[in-house]
Write an enzyme that holds these catalytic residues in place. Structure first.
Site, PDB file in Angstrom:
ATOM      1  N   ASP A 155       0.980  -1.437  -0.005  1.00 11.30           N
ATOM      2  CA  ASP A 155       0.116   0.096   0.041  1.00 11.30           C
ATOM      3  C   ASP A 155       0.948   1.200   0.094  1.00 11.30           C
ATOM      4  O   ASP A 155       0.341   2.229   0.635  1.00 11.30           O
ATOM      5  CB  ASP A 155      -1.107   0.067   1.192  1.00 11.30           C
ATOM      6  CG  ASP A 155      -1.935  -1.240   1.290  1.00 11.30           C
ATOM      7  OD1 ASP A 155      -2.376  -1.701   0.247  1.00 11.30           O
ATOM      8  OD2 ASP A 155      -1.711  -1.722   2.459  1.00 11.30           O
ATOM      9  N   LYS A 177       2.089   2.020  -5.452  1.00 11.29           N
ATOM     10  CA  LYS A 177       2.658   1.536  -6.669  1.00 11.29           C
ATOM     11  C   LYS A 177       1.981   2.025  -7.880  1.00 11.29           C
ATOM     12  O   LYS A 177       2.452   2.344  -8.745  1.00 11.29           O
ATOM     13  CB  LYS A 177       3.060   0.147  -6.441  1.00 11.29           C
ATOM     14  CG  LYS A 177       4.085  -0.482  -5.398  1.00 11.29           C
ATOM     15  CD  LYS A 177       4.142  -1.856  -5.472  1.00 11.29           C
ATOM     16  CE  LYS A 177       2.938  -2.252  -4.766  1.00 11.29           C
ATOM     17  NZ  LYS A 177       2.612  -2.362  -3.323  1.00 11.29           N
ATOM     18  N   GLY A 178       0.509   1.901  -7.660  1.00  9.01           N
ATOM     19  CA  GLY A 178      -0.407   1.940  -8.760  1.00  9.01           C
ATOM     20  C   GLY A 178      -0.073   3.273  -9.690  1.00  9.01           C
ATOM     21  O   GLY A 178      -0.095   3.031 -10.832  1.00  9.01           O
ATOM     22  N   ASN A 216      -5.274 -10.495  -3.941  1.00  8.25           N
ATOM     23  CA  ASN A 216      -5.040  -9.776  -2.670  1.00  8.25           C
ATOM     24  C   ASN A 216      -4.539  -8.396  -2.775  1.00  8.25           C
ATOM     25  O   ASN A 216      -4.511  -7.600  -1.926  1.00  8.25           O
ATOM     26  CB  ASN A 216      -3.819 -10.732  -1.593  1.00  8.25           C
ATOM     27  CG  ASN A 216      -2.755 -10.928  -2.460  1.00  8.25           C
ATOM     28  OD1 ASN A 216      -2.741 -11.078  -3.673  1.00  8.25           O
ATOM     29  ND2 ASN A 216      -1.658 -11.623  -1.723  1.00  8.25           N
ATOM     30  N   GLY A 256      -4.263  -4.557  -4.443  1.00  8.04           N
ATOM     31  CA  GLY A 256      -5.318  -3.704  -4.881  1.00  8.04           C
ATOM     32  C   GLY A 256      -4.487  -2.261  -5.309  1.00  8.04           C
ATOM     33  O   GLY A 256      -4.000  -1.689  -4.625  1.00  8.04           O
ATOM     34  N   HIS A 257      -4.486  -2.010  -6.645  1.00  9.60           N
ATOM     35  CA  HIS A 257      -3.702  -0.891  -7.199  1.00  9.60           C
ATOM     36  C   HIS A 257      -4.678   0.082  -7.721  1.00  9.60           C
ATOM     37  O   HIS A 257      -5.410  -0.259  -8.533  1.00  9.60           O
ATOM     38  CB  HIS A 257      -2.778  -1.421  -8.331  1.00  9.60           C
ATOM     39  CG  HIS A 257      -1.589  -2.217  -7.524  1.00  9.60           C
ATOM     40  ND1 HIS A 257      -0.562  -2.848  -8.524  1.00  9.60           N
ATOM     41  CD2 HIS A 257      -1.163  -2.499  -6.611  1.00  9.60           C
ATOM     42  CE1 HIS A 257       0.251  -3.596  -7.734  1.00  9.60           C
ATOM     43  NE2 HIS A 257      -0.164  -3.379  -6.345  1.00  9.60           N
ATOM     44  N   THR A 258      -4.475   1.214  -7.139  1.00 10.21           N
ATOM     45  CA  THR A 258      -5.496   2.300  -7.228  1.00 10.21           C
ATOM     46  C   THR A 258      -4.832   3.147  -8.419  1.00 10.21           C
ATOM     47  O   THR A 258      -3.617   3.794  -8.091  1.00 10.21           O
ATOM     48  CB  THR A 258      -5.837   3.124  -6.212  1.00 10.21           C
ATOM     49  OG1 THR A 258      -6.560   2.199  -5.318  1.00 10.21           O
ATOM     50  CG2 THR A 258      -6.786   4.045  -6.662  1.00 10.21           C
ATOM     51  N   GLN A 297       2.123  -6.138  -3.220  1.00  6.96           N
ATOM     52  CA  GLN A 297       2.218  -6.037  -1.850  1.00  6.96           C
ATOM     53  C   GLN A 297       3.666  -5.345  -1.543  1.00  6.96           C
ATOM     54  O   GLN A 297       4.078  -4.390  -2.333  1.00  6.96           O
ATOM     55  CB  GLN A 297       2.289  -7.413  -1.103  1.00  6.96           C
ATOM     56  CG  GLN A 297       0.954  -8.199  -0.999  1.00  6.96           C
ATOM     57  CD  GLN A 297       0.499  -8.888  -2.243  1.00  6.96           C
ATOM     58  OE1 GLN A 297       1.080  -9.624  -2.957  1.00  6.96           O
ATOM     59  NE2 GLN A 297      -0.603  -8.897  -2.646  1.00  6.96           N
ATOM     60  N   ARG A 343      -5.914   0.648   7.806  1.00  6.94           N
ATOM     61  CA  ARG A 343      -4.716   0.199   7.896  1.00  6.94           C
ATOM     62  C   ARG A 343      -4.027   0.668   9.530  1.00  6.94           C
ATOM     63  O   ARG A 343      -4.200   1.903   9.883  1.00  6.94           O
ATOM     64  CB  ARG A 343      -3.842   0.734   6.888  1.00  6.94           C
ATOM     65  CG  ARG A 343      -4.303   0.199   5.385  1.00  6.94           C
ATOM     66  CD  ARG A 343      -3.435   0.835   4.445  1.00  6.94           C
ATOM     67  NE  ARG A 343      -4.231   0.356   3.193  1.00  6.94           N
ATOM     68  CZ  ARG A 343      -4.207   0.928   1.877  1.00  6.94           C
ATOM     69  NH1 ARG A 343      -3.808   2.467   2.158  1.00  6.94           N
ATOM     70  NH2 ARG A 343      -4.656   0.593   0.865  1.00  6.94           N
ATOM     71  N   SER A 368       6.082  12.175  -4.440  1.00  5.58           N
ATOM     72  CA  SER A 368       4.535  12.110  -4.762  1.00  5.58           C
ATOM     73  C   SER A 368       3.992  13.095  -3.772  1.00  5.58           C
ATOM     74  O   SER A 368       3.887  12.883  -2.504  1.00  5.58           O
ATOM     75  CB  SER A 368       4.167  10.688  -4.707  1.00  5.58           C
ATOM     76  OG  SER A 368       2.588  10.724  -4.960  1.00  5.58           O
TER      77      SER A 368
HETATM   78  P1  IMP Z   1      -2.898 -12.860   2.079  1.00  8.66           P
HETATM   79  O1  IMP Z   1      -2.004 -12.296   1.051  1.00  8.66           O
HETATM   80  O2  IMP Z   1      -4.200 -12.626   1.776  1.00  8.66           O
HETATM   81  O3  IMP Z   1      -2.529 -14.437   2.370  1.00  8.66           O
HETATM   82  O4  IMP Z   1      -2.654 -12.164   3.656  1.00  8.66           O
HETATM   83  C1  IMP Z   1      -1.357 -12.177   4.377  1.00  8.66           C
HETATM   84  C2  IMP Z   1      -0.842 -10.709   4.688  1.00  8.66           C
HETATM   85  O5  IMP Z   1      -0.668  -9.824   3.827  1.00  8.66           O
HETATM   86  C3  IMP Z   1      -2.085 -10.024   5.521  1.00  8.66           C
HETATM   87  O6  IMP Z   1      -1.611  -9.266   6.686  1.00  8.66           O
HETATM   88  C4  IMP Z   1      -2.619  -9.260   4.618  1.00  8.66           C
HETATM   89  O7  IMP Z   1      -3.232  -8.110   5.166  1.00  8.66           O
HETATM   90  C5  IMP Z   1      -1.219  -8.777   3.841  1.00  8.66           C
HETATM   91  N1  IMP Z   1      -1.485  -8.183   2.596  1.00  8.66           N
HETATM   92  C6  IMP Z   1      -2.028  -9.006   1.271  1.00  8.66           C
HETATM   93  N2  IMP Z   1      -2.071  -8.379   0.123  1.00  8.66           N
HETATM   94  C7  IMP Z   1      -1.692  -7.153   0.647  1.00  8.66           C
HETATM   95  C8  IMP Z   1      -1.841  -5.863   0.020  1.00  8.66           C
HETATM   96  O8  IMP Z   1      -1.884  -5.796  -1.170  1.00  8.66           O
HETATM   97  N3  IMP Z   1      -1.392  -4.865   0.608  1.00  8.66           N
HETATM   98  C9  IMP Z   1      -1.087  -4.723   2.091  1.00  8.66           C
HETATM   99  N4  IMP Z   1      -1.282  -5.869   2.807  1.00  8.66           N
HETATM  100  C10 IMP Z   1      -1.411  -6.990   2.190  1.00  8.66           C
END
Ligand code: IMP
Length: 408
Positions: free
Chosen positions: A13, A16-17, A38, A40-42, A219, A299, A391
């Site tokens: 978070d 990067k997007g 998992n 999410g790029h905005t 991530q 967060r 930024s």
């Molecule tokens: P998972 O990737 O869903 O298995 O989650 C494992 C850990 O990574 C958790 O603490 C999630 O909150 C964190 N996580 C997964 N994807 C992201 C992301 O894109 N941004 C921030 N934290 C992430």
């Protein structure tokens, strides 16, 4: 050959997007190499906000070929829905512009179920990521090649038989529902079949032809399965090694770009030495609108941790930093940055003077308040890596480019 890799240097978070979007416009190829929905790029273009979870951000500008590499795990239903949503926003998605590696693994509904019942203490995104990678490593996973050879239905049935045998935790009724849902899943995968191929020859050719290539990390470094805060991590290599294993080509990345948020955030459980539980943390959350793009979860927020970032630079060999969300730091009398840890693990802080001025959207470095520049330069000196871009807001144009990001 202009090759770039962009990675989150903290816990994801970092923003990067936006940078990927700016770079992607000029690229021939944009490659995702790890993770799944998992992420999410905005990306914000004018008044329109696009959120991608699986599809590389390059799809939005439409100039590049966008690849999901073998290191990713891809949920067919999530992918199909994401494509439909982007199409409704006017984005063109065709098999010549978007390709899923036939060696990427599928995330199935059973993985989401298992994530829910097995991984609560990690605080995952519940997108089935861990269980899908478990199957990959256990060699019981289903790769996207099964979509191409028409054997996906058989694979899903065999896989559920396996799960039923191994996991006593899964309720019989759940397995029955999942079995009944297989025809629908097969239908979705059939629709996606035109987008699936072995991407390795294509990438090898791109490298050979000196194409402009961007690898888009998801991530952040400390969610890396090996180098992160295990077990509170995701299940892939989010750091630079993942770019190689997750794509199947070697590139000598000219620009290894770290996206560093000017403070720290984390979603889910796990250690976070500089976390703030007081009004200051609340202010950071409010200023930075720190709510997950994927799950909407608030967060956790805290001061910038330079001791952690030093480690991130070692792991990834960063040679360019994008320092994001600096405009969210206006209004603090003093700012703390962790420069070390004490023997009990608590952070050792250095205090720096803050600034009052609202700097949202600034594009001129010299116009920044002096204390803001001091903060930026302190970080740069400490890490020994140049901050090329600052930024100053969510929009594409809210950027101060101190050193060119593009290789001419
Ligand atoms: P998972 O990737 O869903 O298995 O989650 C494992 C850990 O990574 C958790 O603490 C999630 O909150 C964190 N996580 C997964 N994807 C992201 C992301 O894109 N941004 C921030 N934290 C992430």
């Amino acid at each position: 050959m202009p090759a770039y890799v962009v990675m989150g240097a903290q816990w994801g978070d970092e923003g990067k997007g936006k940078i990927v979007d700016v770079l992607a416009e000029e690229m021939d190829f944009v490659v995702r190499f790890q993770g799944g929905a998992n992420a999410g790029h905005t990306v914000i273009h004018g008044d329109t906000k696009y959120v991608t979870h699986l599809i590389p951000s390059g799809i939005i500008s439409g100039n590049s070929i966008n690849i999901i590499g073998n290191g990713c795990v891809v949920n067919p239903t999530a992918l199909y829905e994401e494509m439909e949503k982007l199409r409704q926003q006017g984005i063109t998605i065709s098999p010549d512009k978007f390709i899923v590696s036939s060696a990427a693994h599928m995330v199935l509904p059973i993985h989401q179920y298992l994530d829910r019942v097995l991984n609560e203490k990690i605080g995952t995104t519940v997108r089935g990521i861990g269980p899908a990678y478990t199957d990959k490593v256990q060699r019981t996973g289903i790769r996207w090649e099964r979509a191409c050879d028409g054997s996906s239905e058989e694979a899903y049935r065999e896989h559920l038989d396996f799960v039923e045998k191994v996991y006593a935790i899964v309720e019989k009724e759940e397995i029955k529902v999942l079995r009944n849902d297989i025809p629908e899943l097969v239908k979705t995968v059939e629709r996606l079949k035109p987008f699936v191929q072995d991407v390795r020859p294509l990438l090898a050719q791109a490298v050979k032809e000196n194409s402009k290539i961007l690898f888009e990390g998801a991530q952040g470094t400390f969610l890396d399965i090996d180098h992160g805060t295990y077990p509170f991590v995701t299940s892939s290599n989010t750091s630079i090694g993942g770019a190689y294993t997750g794509s199947g080509v070697f590139l000598n990345f000219d620009k290894r770009v770290a996206i560093v948020k000017s403070y720290t955030t984390r979603v889910g459980e796990g250690p976070f030495p500089t976390e703030l539980f007081d009004e200051t943390g609340e202010t950071l959350r409010r200023n930075g609108n720190e709510y997950g793009a994927t799950t909407g979860r608030p967060r956790r927020c805290g001061w910038l941790d330079l001791a952690l970032l030093k480690q991130s630079c070692i792991i990834n060999g960063f040679n360019y930093i994008v320092f994001s969300k600096v405009s969210c730091l206006s209004g603090f009398e003093t700012l703390k940055v962790a420069v070390d840890y004490a023997s009990d693990g608590s952070p050792v802080y250095q205090e720096l003077p803050g600034w009052e001025e609202d700097i949202l959207g600034y594009t001129d470095y010299d116009a920044l308040p002096e204390n803001c520049r001091r903060y930026i330069e302190f970080v740069e000196d400490f890490l020994g890596v140049s901050i090329g871009i600052v930024s100053t807001g969510p929009d594409r144009d809210h950027i101060i480019e101190r050193h060119p990001i593009f290789i001419s």
